[in-house]
Design an enzyme around this catalytic site. Structure first.
Site, short mmCIF file in Angstrom:
data_model
loop_
_atom_site.label_atom_id
_atom_site.label_comp_id
_atom_site.label_asym_id
_atom_site.label_seq_id
_atom_site.Cartn_x
_atom_site.Cartn_y
_atom_site.Cartn_z
N HIS A 158 -0.04 2.20 -1.44
CA HIS A 158 0.15 3.59 -1.04
C HIS A 158 1.24 3.78 0.03
O HIS A 158 2.16 4.57 -0.14
CB HIS A 158 -1.18 4.13 -0.47
CG HIS A 158 -2.34 3.96 -1.38
ND1 HIS A 158 -2.65 4.83 -2.40
CD2 HIS A 158 -3.31 3.00 -1.42
CE1 HIS A 158 -3.74 4.42 -3.03
NE2 HIS A 158 -4.15 3.32 -2.46
O1 RIB Z 1 -6.13 5.96 0.71
C1 RIB Z 1 -5.11 5.01 0.95
C2 RIB Z 1 -4.82 4.93 2.41
O2 RIB Z 1 -5.97 4.52 3.10
C3 RIB Z 1 -3.74 3.90 2.75
O3 RIB Z 1 -3.05 4.32 3.89
C4 RIB Z 1 -4.54 2.67 3.05
O4 RIB Z 1 -3.89 1.80 3.98
C5 RIB Z 1 -5.75 3.26 3.70
O5 RIB Z 1 -5.44 3.45 5.07
#
Ligand code: RIB
Ligand code: CA
Length: 324
Positions: free
Chosen positions: A247
């Protein structure tokens, strides 16, 4: 004419994909990471701080790392060791690196750097918004002092990854997220939001995992590779197959290059009272609230182009750093 590097503050909860985001920033010669704030999220504050200090030390990035708050504004603290490993970096660990955190709090570092680089600082948050909200309470001018704010968070008309409708960064601290979305509704520039429907297009496969493992002999490669293997194991155990959604690096790469996704304006807010839906990010697609958009939402993601860019940027940047 020499173009000045882009000053960036990364507020993160390392965390496996946050670790890739930190390494990516360190590999970009056109970016100066002027500060890191650690926010409790994927793992607790002691672990995210140790990971940020250890990773920046391994990367040779001599930048202030400031400890954020230990708890969200209202929501009881929750962490995700099953997703990111017992200490936040999967099968890897970064030991005590001898570096000490900055003497300022995370919120103070946000405010100081925004005032030091007025109109220039690009703020990027890849964890919960707790410390940015605390900074905003200290400096209400923050939306106008920052050049731009980029956030990884939310799931809009898309299933959540924490509750059925909520995404992790927003779910950990919904009140903080609500305060940020409200404040950027009054700002001159909307915040850029990379929500799950965009970041889950970045699906790393076995070939990508092997490419990371073969990035070279820089010590951070072993950390990223061991961390990523754990992330694959988690995704498989979660029924998503042998893969990993990466992500945070997408949001960071878009912030510093403007590439790999388009954006579209949308009015967004966070559900705080819902029994089933607390922490859900709600997008007003039809303008029913009569509010101006406060978000530029990432869409039309170029996954293949981004993943190739990420791996080549890490390969080139870490090779250079190995030689330093
Ligand atoms: O939902 C994904 C996010 O939540 C990303 O930033 C991952 O590192 C967690 O923090
Ligand atoms: Ca994160």
């Amino acid at each position: 004419m020499l173009t000045r590097s882009m000053p960036v503050l990364l507020d993160c909860d390392p965390g496996i994909d946050d670790a890739f985001a930190l390494a990516y920033l360190a590999c970009r010669s056109d970016v100066e990471t002027v500060g890191v704030v650690t926010t409790a999220g994927n793992v607790g504050q002691d672990d995210v701080l140790r990971n940020a200090l250890g990773l920046t030390a391994l990367l040779g990035a001599d930048i202030p790392v400031a400890r954020g708050a230990d708890q969200p504004l209202v929501e009881p603290m929750m962490t995700a060791e099953e997703t990111h490993g017992p200490h936040g970096l999967g099968h890897a660990q970064v030991g005590e690196c001898g570096r000490r955190p900055d003497e300022r709090t995370g919120a103070q570092l946000w405010v100081d750097l925004a005032r030091t680089y007025p109109g220039e600082l690009v703020g990027i948050v890849t964890g919960p918004l707790t410390n940015l909200a605390l900074a905003l309470r200290e400096e209400p001018e923050l939306p106008r002092l920052l050049k731009r704010l980029h956030v990884m968070g939310g799931a809009i008309n898309y299933r959540g990854n924490t509750g059925p409708t909520s995404e992790w960064n927003i779910a950990v601290d919904p009140e903080a997220a609500h305060e940020i979305f409200e404040a950027w509704g009054q700002a001159s520039r909307r915040l850029v939001l990379g929500a799950l429907q965009a970041t889950e297009v970045i699906r790393m496969d076995e070939g990508h995992r092997q490419a990371v493992a073969e990035l070279g002999d820089h010590p951070v490669v072993a950390v990223l590779s061991d961390a990523l293997r754990f992330y694959f194991e988690f995704h498989q155990a979660d029924g998503l197959g042998w893969c990993a959604y990466l992500h945070d690096p997408l949001v960071v790469a878009h912030a510093v290059t403007g590439r790999f996704a388009r954006t579209r304006p949308l009015a967004v807010d966070v559900e705080l009272a819902g029994t089933l839906t607390r922490g859900q990010t709600v997008g007003d697609e039809l303008g029913r609230w009569g509010k101006e958009p406060n978000v530029d939402l990432l869409c039309d993601v170029d996954a293949e182009g981004f993943i190739e860019h990420l791996i080549s940027t890490l390969r080139e940047g870490l090779t250079v750093r190995s030689g330093e």
